[in-house]
Design a protein around this motif. Sequence first.
Motif, mmCIF file in Angstrom:
data_model
loop_
_atom_site.group_PDB
_atom_site.id
_atom_site.type_symbol
_atom_site.label_atom_id
_atom_site.label_comp_id
_atom_site.label_asym_id
_atom_site.label_seq_id
_atom_site.Cartn_x
_atom_site.Cartn_y
_atom_site.Cartn_z
ATOM 1 N N ARG A 568 0.827 -1.203 0.000
ATOM 2 C CA ARG A 568 0.000 0.000 0.000
ATOM 3 C C ARG A 568 0.863 1.256 0.000
ATOM 4 N NH1 ARG A 568 -2.981 -3.425 3.504
ATOM 5 N NH2 ARG A 568 -5.065 -3.888 2.661
ATOM 6 N N CYS A 569 1.920 1.225 0.810
ATOM 7 C CA CYS A 569 2.836 2.379 0.825
ATOM 8 C C CYS A 569 3.472 2.576 -0.560
ATOM 9 C CB CYS A 569 3.911 2.177 1.885
ATOM 10 S SG CYS A 569 3.300 2.180 3.576
ATOM 11 N N LYS A 570 3.860 1.469 -1.190
ATOM 12 C CA LYS A 570 4.467 1.571 -2.520
ATOM 13 C C LYS A 570 3.480 2.153 -3.524
ATOM 14 C CE LYS A 570 6.354 -1.275 -6.240
ATOM 15 N NZ LYS A 570 6.650 -2.650 -6.695
ATOM 16 N N LYS A 571 2.213 1.751 -3.422
ATOM 17 C CA LYS A 571 1.195 2.264 -4.340
ATOM 18 C C LYS A 571 1.009 3.769 -4.153
ATOM 19 C CE LYS A 571 -3.631 1.572 -5.692
ATOM 20 N NZ LYS A 571 -4.876 0.814 -5.416
ATOM 21 N N ILE A 572 1.060 4.220 -2.896
ATOM 22 C CA ILE A 572 0.905 5.659 -2.627
ATOM 23 C C ILE A 572 2.123 6.427 -3.116
ATOM 24 C CG2 ILE A 572 0.659 7.371 -0.796
ATOM 25 C CD1 ILE A 572 -0.808 5.184 0.819
ATOM 26 N N LEU A 573 3.305 5.896 -2.791
ATOM 27 C CA LEU A 573 4.531 6.614 -3.167
ATOM 28 C C LEU A 573 4.752 6.610 -4.674
ATOM 29 C CD1 LEU A 573 6.906 5.261 -0.379
ATOM 30 C CD2 LEU A 573 5.834 7.514 -0.477
ATOM 31 N N GLY A 574 4.295 5.578 -5.362
ATOM 32 C CA GLY A 574 4.538 5.478 -6.799
ATOM 33 C C GLY A 574 3.432 6.058 -7.651
ATOM 34 N N SER A 575 2.455 6.725 -7.042
ATOM 35 C CA SER A 575 1.368 7.320 -7.817
ATOM 36 C C SER A 575 1.907 8.413 -8.755
ATOM 37 C CB SER A 575 0.321 7.914 -6.869
ATOM 38 O OG SER A 575 -0.670 8.605 -7.591
ATOM 39 N N LYS A 576 1.398 8.435 -9.979
ATOM 40 C CA LYS A 576 1.887 9.412 -10.954
ATOM 41 C C LYS A 576 1.535 10.840 -10.575
ATOM 42 C CE LYS A 576 1.742 6.240 -14.905
ATOM 43 N NZ LYS A 576 1.192 5.980 -16.261
ATOM 44 N N ALA A 604 -6.131 15.584 -1.325
ATOM 45 C CA ALA A 604 -6.364 14.322 -2.035
ATOM 46 C C ALA A 604 -6.427 13.121 -1.094
ATOM 47 C CB ALA A 604 -5.270 14.102 -3.070
ATOM 48 N N GLY A 605 -6.116 13.308 0.203
ATOM 49 C CA GLY A 605 -6.150 12.219 1.169
ATOM 50 C C GLY A 605 -4.946 11.321 1.132
ATOM 51 N N VAL A 606 -3.915 11.723 0.390
ATOM 52 C CA VAL A 606 -2.730 10.879 0.248
ATOM 53 C C VAL A 606 -1.956 10.804 1.554
ATOM 54 C CG1 VAL A 606 -0.537 10.612 -0.965
ATOM 55 C CG2 VAL A 606 -2.580 11.310 -2.214
ATOM 56 N N LEU A 607 -1.814 11.942 2.245
ATOM 57 C CA LEU A 607 -1.011 11.972 3.473
ATOM 58 C C LEU A 607 -1.660 11.126 4.570
ATOM 59 C CD1 LEU A 607 0.085 15.720 3.588
ATOM 60 C CD2 LEU A 607 1.290 13.751 2.626
ATOM 61 N N ASP A 608 -2.972 11.263 4.735
ATOM 62 C CA ASP A 608 -3.645 10.458 5.760
ATOM 63 C C ASP A 608 -3.582 8.974 5.428
ATOM 64 O OD1 ASP A 608 -4.415 12.502 7.484
ATOM 65 O OD2 ASP A 608 -6.171 12.983 6.280
#
Length: 875
Positions: A568-576, A604-608
């Motif tokens: 999940r962390c990888k998906k968040i960090l690798g978002s375009k 965008a709710g990415v940080l939470d």
Amino acid sequence: GLAAPKAPLALAAAALARDELLWALRHAPDRGAAALPPKYRLKHYAAENFAAADQLAPLAGAFAQLAAQLRRERKVVADYHVRYLATADAEACGAAGAKARSAAPEALASTLEGLKQRLAALKDASDDATAASRRAERDGRCVSGDLAAAGVASSRLATLRMDWRRAHAALAIDGKGKALEDGGVGEVCRFMNKALDHTALADGSLLLQHADAGALWPFRHLLLQNLDHAVQKGAVAEAPAQLVHALLETARYARRSLGHPACEHDAIELETDARSLAEATATKLASAVQGCLRAITGSLEQLAAQIAPVEAAYRLERREAAIKEAAKKGLEKPREQPPAGYESMPRNERAIAPLIRAETRLASLLELARWDFSDGPRRPGTDAVLVVGDAKLRPLEYARAAVTTFLDREIPSAFFVDDPPRLQRPTSAERTYGSLMGAAARAAGYFDVDYTGHVLSLLGGPPGWRDHKGDEPLPGFSSLSERCAAAYVATVRSLPPHVVYAPQHKCWRAAGAPGPTKKGEKLEAGPTRAEKLLSAPELDALFRVLGADGARCLDAHLCRAAVDEMARCKKILGSKTARPLFDQVRKGQLSGAWVPPAQELKQAGVLDELLHACLRLGNLLALKNLAREAHARASRDAAPHLMDSAILCLDAVGAGAACELAPPWLLPPPKKPHDPTYHPPVDDDAADGPLFKAIMAPTPFGPDPYERDGNLFREAAAVVEDGDAFRPLPWALAAAFFADGWKAARWLPDLAALAPGYHVVAHALRALAHVSSGPLDDPKSPARAQQTVADFVAAGAAIVTHMRINEREALFVDLPLRAQCAFLELAAVDANLPRSYLEAHLPYPVIHSALMDIAMGHQTATDDIKHPFTPAVFD
């Protein structure tokens, strides 16, 4: 011995017991006897005699045992009475015949002389008598037994009885019985009738007539009902075993219930019914054994809980709560309860009465399971076989299966309770497990059952896992270990926000009040269930029961769950869309230009989302660490030479190298003399052992074992294909200081932790840095991982400093900036960063002032506005 001379007395007792049992069964209330008017009942009939099945059990047991003893000693009884007939009876017959020869008819005189000679010729007839007895027992009386022509013709004793009956009839008919009026002839007749009883004792026909278990066949259903009643509500401990014995004997000799030779056509159906009765009785025997084991387990568990110190603490808590409740409602103060362990004292025998009764019943049942149904000399090392028709049943096998089935059912039930199943506290499960093993050990004292090997296989894994060799992955774990591991993973993933990990105490503690509850939901009084399950004593108890397999299974489940959070962390960090914003945060971390991209990420709710994923990952890794330490403690106490602990605790480059390192690491520490000046106390040498030193040895990543965890590295290899995906991690977590999730966070000085648990994000950061820094055997990977943590500390310090300077602005006024300063110090110290590095980015006076503000209750700028500092604060 005395078996042969006392055979008539034993036969009379068996016949009396059988007749009383038959009378009771014929007059049972279930057969309508109780519904008869009083004037038609027998005078000695009382309905209350049949209220309890325990009235019939002693009669049934005495009859079955006496009849079996007579059959077992048939050879001795036959030899004794045949010799008696050939010597004493023959001489007495000759003497009595000489006196009566003058009054007896001429034909009778020759008959008496012939009887004497035939009695004297019975010296070698014991084998014929034994064979006739066995044939009659096997085939019944009418088919080829003592009433069949073939049976009479093949037995010298039977022909002797038949000839005397003919002579006796001739005396009674000739002269209208005048010959019997003579004293000598009457004496001969009385003597010969007694001699006929000796012949009947020799060939077993008397036993067949008066102690025949086949006579109980019509009442088998009533006996089964009495057996069920005795097992469930019977007061006599030996009653079930006695009724089971009678039922098995009834099934064994059911063929004797054939009334006449024409019934041979019904023999097949009769044997099928007899086999069904024997199997049903053996099944009830197994059920009764399981009931005894269940009762023994409950009694042992109750006594263990009374003696355990934790039970004393629970009693004290319950008493204090009861006193408060009574005072609140204005009720009378509750009575003082006895201290824990009082019930197990010898002076209070009522506490152990259920245990004694259950053990007595178990002993009687297992003695019956070992009963020799062959009626012959038992061969050592073989189980007794009950032959019913063409079937062979082994009651001991039913008893063995009862023990193993009981363990298969009760051991998982010790860990999971309620519906739907919920994981029980491992300390309670361990107490139940110990009671179960104690009950099984009592059963193993009567027959050979490998209950320890069975339990070890139950807890250890699938068949063949012990013989596994090579570097291939181990086969699947046992279902119990899988269920426990899944329950632990679900518990740590669904932790309430107010339950946080306390690093100093190495446990989870409740911090503050719980959040809003759903309608109808009740809050737990005292520690929450999660706090109880995730504590070190509970983990120790879990691994003491499940062993190395349970530790490996929990470790594997935690690894997989941690890798899911890493994905999940990888998906968040690798978002375009998010990756360019993370790069802008990196470039503007010192100038304040990080705020606009951070605002976009926040909206965008990415940080939470990233913060919550790292929170779950940190909790999983913290539990993984505690689980490994608990397994190390359990292994050290149980067997310090176990290789499994080395594989778990020293797994840096793989299982092979860990096994090579295991023996020297796992040697127990040498005993040292007690010297308070130079050595710690002998009882407190757990932390001084080499295994604990190996766990807590410093590494480039820090003291936590998961940072050199080869299992986690191998599991994460599929997620971390290259380290480029995790490159924005330091600046993403630094920007997460601006997330809305941090607004509810508060620093807890007494726990050195954050509520709601964001301090474990440091664990997640170090683990992500570890798995994304390169292979374990790469010498540069530790430096890269440490640099990742250093980048986070630098970026986080810059961002927190910027927000602290502008903390009165609307964007930062509700953020716990002081707690974030304490968190940065915790992350730097745990990662073994030099203090000088932290000082260059976040000076110690800033951290100290933040901790002082926290001590005075000021954690956000809003707190400063509501409660400004005044000189009175320092008074």
